[in-house]
Design a protein around this motif. Sequence first.
Motif: not given
Length: 115
Positions: A80-106
Amino acid sequence: MSAADSLRNFITPLLPGWRIQFGRWVDGSKTDRFAVLRPAGGLPAELVRRPHFTLMLVGALDQPSGEVSAAANSVIEAMRVSSGDLVFMQPGEPVYHATDDGRPVFEIAITTITN
């Protein structure tokens, strides 16, 4: 430099201690944390290009999901603060799920603009 390279260079210093991968997640030690950048298409390639990506953050086994969520939110805030070397960068909201062994994933959808 490609948009994927620019994006990888942008996120790498934001995630110290995370194993950065491109394209697909290749699991290693269950105690490792992974950041997987994957192309996700985009709009037609014209003079101005708009490639899309997803960034999947996979926590370590028994790592609290709040820690992985905090990492996801720190990446989002940096975008939201910088686009680095890109002209523009826009992230979406993180979506949570877990792996089969229970590790958190966003997973974060990312839209970029480059020329």
